[in-house]
Design a protein around this motif. Structure first.
Motif, short mmCIF file in Angstrom:
data_model
loop_
_atom_site.label_atom_id
_atom_site.label_comp_id
_atom_site.label_asym_id
_atom_site.label_seq_id
_atom_site.Cartn_x
_atom_site.Cartn_y
_atom_site.Cartn_z
N MET A 16 0.86 -1.20 0.00
CA MET A 16 0.00 0.00 0.00
C MET A 16 0.90 1.26 0.00
N THR A 17 0.65 2.18 -0.91
CA THR A 17 1.44 3.40 -0.93
C THR A 17 0.97 4.32 0.19
N LYS A 18 1.90 4.85 0.92
CA LYS A 18 1.53 5.75 2.02
C LYS A 18 1.67 7.19 1.53
N PRO A 19 0.81 8.08 2.01
CA PRO A 19 0.79 9.46 1.51
C PRO A 19 2.13 10.19 1.59
N LEU A 20 2.95 9.91 2.61
CA LEU A 20 4.21 10.66 2.73
C LEU A 20 5.40 9.92 2.12
N GLU A 21 5.13 8.81 1.41
CA GLU A 21 6.24 8.10 0.76
C GLU A 21 6.97 9.04 -0.18
N GLY A 22 8.31 8.99 -0.17
CA GLY A 22 9.08 9.89 -1.05
C GLY A 22 9.51 11.16 -0.34
N ILE A 23 8.96 11.41 0.85
CA ILE A 23 9.38 12.60 1.62
C ILE A 23 10.53 12.17 2.55
N ALA B 217 6.80 8.74 5.56
CA ALA B 217 8.03 9.50 5.30
C ALA B 217 9.27 8.65 5.63
N ASP B 218 10.36 8.93 4.91
CA ASP B 218 11.63 8.25 5.17
C ASP B 218 12.36 9.10 6.21
N VAL B 219 12.29 8.67 7.46
CA VAL B 219 12.82 9.49 8.56
C VAL B 219 14.19 8.95 9.00
N ILE B 220 15.19 9.78 8.84
CA ILE B 220 16.55 9.37 9.22
C ILE B 220 16.95 10.12 10.48
N LYS B 221 17.04 9.38 11.57
CA LYS B 221 17.38 10.01 12.85
C LYS B 221 18.90 10.15 12.94
N VAL B 222 19.36 11.38 13.10
CA VAL B 222 20.80 11.64 13.20
C VAL B 222 21.18 11.70 14.67
N GLU B 223 22.09 10.81 15.07
CA GLU B 223 22.43 10.73 16.50
C GLU B 223 23.94 10.77 16.70
N ARG B 224 24.30 11.27 17.86
CA ARG B 224 25.72 11.35 18.20
C ARG B 224 26.30 9.93 18.34
N PRO B 225 27.47 9.65 17.67
CA PRO B 225 28.06 8.32 17.78
C PRO B 225 28.34 7.96 19.25
N GLY B 226 28.10 6.73 19.58
CA GLY B 226 28.42 6.24 20.93
C GLY B 226 27.27 6.35 21.91
N SER B 227 26.57 7.48 21.90
CA SER B 227 25.52 7.66 22.91
C SER B 227 24.12 7.76 22.30
#
Ligand code: COA
Length: 416
Positions: free
Chosen positions: A1-8, A31-41
């Motif tokens: 099923m295509t989701k409305p925020l696909e491609g964002i 949506a394609d959500v990429i969480k940016v986190e500090r290495p190690g913690s």
């Protein structure tokens, strides 16, 4: 099923609760959500209030489902370079750092807009830009106090009180999500990104709208007739705390049911909706109240509303909260049992609707979370596990065109 925020594509530079709640919602919707986190913690909530040693805490897993995790030290030149690449191909960047942190990192709004004029930059701060407290770091309860919730919650003879509901955190995240979706629609028309900012104070105040209504009524007439202080108590010049009183034209209260002596949640909320007076009297077996001038109108009832509640409690004394609601619902009386977290977790209706979901997790086994409270006819948001720290670092970097050797080099300098 295509989701409305696909491609964002969303850079999720958020932590703790307000920002993560927003991006989690957008991830559920595709949506394609990429969480940016500090290495190690990583996000501090990964290790806060842990219930299983070495596994991500529930605080993290319940606010970061459906996301990817990229570890990146954005203070290192190599990390900044990766972030810049990511910015160039993303639609939204969401952040809730302390005031000025993004600028100090070298990513002011002007710089971000220069790197990608189509990108929406969405921020949560404690107070809005230009506010005399805009340099303050803020957590949930601070926002509840600053936004008018605490001064109006609790009992009149007790201190200002914090609500358990995350009015400052998740509520602000929901406001931000609305702002982001609006800016995305705006971008479709203008081709331009913009800055979207939501403050926790403003978001709390937005939910305390009726209390600002009451402040103005109080100043005009000197009393508030739906508050327990009326007509026997005193009013000052600010909206008082009203205990469990109903907030509008419907007086209500939390009433004891069978077993309240040993069960601190054996209560229902009972509302005396004006036009439901006759059914209420019938349900209680007090038909003589229907036409009694001392009970017939809301105005007549208010001076002895607590005596009425006492009578209802006497009726409730041999009924559990569930039995009481089962009787009252037949009379169309707005009411509900006071439900505990244990009861909600095991509620079959909430399981069936996808509001409470069980999610398998690589390290924890499975855990319960609250799924999407928004239901769609054409889409059922699926909740997937929160990512382990850095789980998608290689995948995201490869997607940005980094070779294996380059990824190795980034690891060597501890930029990822
Ligand atoms: N790489 C390198 N540095 C990073 C990083 C990364 N991936 N992610 C964050 N940092 C740095 C920031 O740049 C900042 O550095 P600086 O202060 O030296 O410039 C530092 O981490 C700390 O960020 P900050 O957000 O100020 O964290 P904090 O733990 O001191 O404060 C809050 C936490 C929540 C109080 C604060 O972020 C805040 O007030 N946020 C806005 C309101 C809000 O969202 N409140 C929380 C609701 S749940």
């Amino acid at each position: 099923m295509t989701k409305p925020l696909e491609g964002i594509k969303i850079i999720d530079f958020t932590h703790v609760q307000a920002g993560p709640a927003c991006t989690q919602l957008l991830a559920w919707f595709g949506a394609d959500v990429i969480k940016v986190e500090r290495p190690g913690s990583g996000d501090v909530t990964r290790s806060q209030l842990r219930d299983i040693p070495d596994a991500d805490a529930l605080y993290f897993t319940m606010l970061n489902s459906n996301k990817k995790s990229l570890t990146l030290d954005t203070k290192k030149p190599e990390g900044k370079e990766v972030l810049e690449k990511l910015i160039r191909e993303s639609d939204v960047l969401v952040e809730n750092f302390g005031p000025g942190a993004l600028d100090r990192m070298g990513f002011s709004w002007e710089r971000l807009n220069e790197l990608n004029p189509k990108m929406i930059v969405a921020s949560v701060k404690g107070f809005s830009d230009g506010h005399h407290y805009d340099d303050l770091k803020v957590y949930e309860n601070v926002a509840q106090c600053a936004g008018g919730a605490a001064s109006t919650t609790g009992f009149w003879d007790g201190p200002p009180t914090i609500s358990a509901a995350a009015l400052g955190d998740s509520n602000t995240g929901m406001h931000l999500a609305i702002g982001i979706l609006t800016a995305l629609l705006g971008r479709d028309k203008t081709g331009k990104g913009q800055k979207v900012a939501v403050s926790m104070q403003d978001s709390v105040l937005n939910l305390c709208r009726v209390k600002l209504r009451d402040q103005q009524r109080l100043e005009r007439v000197g009393y508030l007739e739906e508050y327990p202080q009326y007509p026997h108590g005193e009013f000052g010049d600010v909206v008082p705390r009203g205990g469990n009183a109903g907030g509008g034209g419907q007086p209500g209260w939390v009433l004891k049911c069978k077993g309240w002596e040993t069960d601190s949640n054996a209560y229902i909320y009972f509302t005396i909706q004006g036009h439901a007076w006759e059914p209420i009297c019938k349900a209680l077996g007090k038909t003589e109240w229907i036409d009694d001038p001392a009970y017939k109108t809301a105005e007549a009832r208010q001076p002895h509303i607590f005596e009425i509640f006492k009578t209802i409690e006497a009726w409730l004394a041999d009924k559990t909260k569930f039995e009481a609601v089962d009787i009252l619902r037949k009379f169309d009386i707005p009411c509900a049992p006071v439900l505990t977290m244990k009861e909600l977790a095991n509620d079959p209706s909430l399981r069936a609707s996808g509001t409470i979901v069980e999610v398998p997790h690589k390290k924890r086994g499975s855990y319960l979370t609250v799924g999407s409270p928004i239901k769609f006819s054409d889409m059922k948001p699926e909740v997937t596990a929160s990512p382990l720290l850095g789980e998608h670092t290689d995948e995201v970097l490869a997607g940005l065109g980094y070779s294996n050797q380059e990824i190795f080099n980034l690891r060597e300098v501890k930029a990822v």
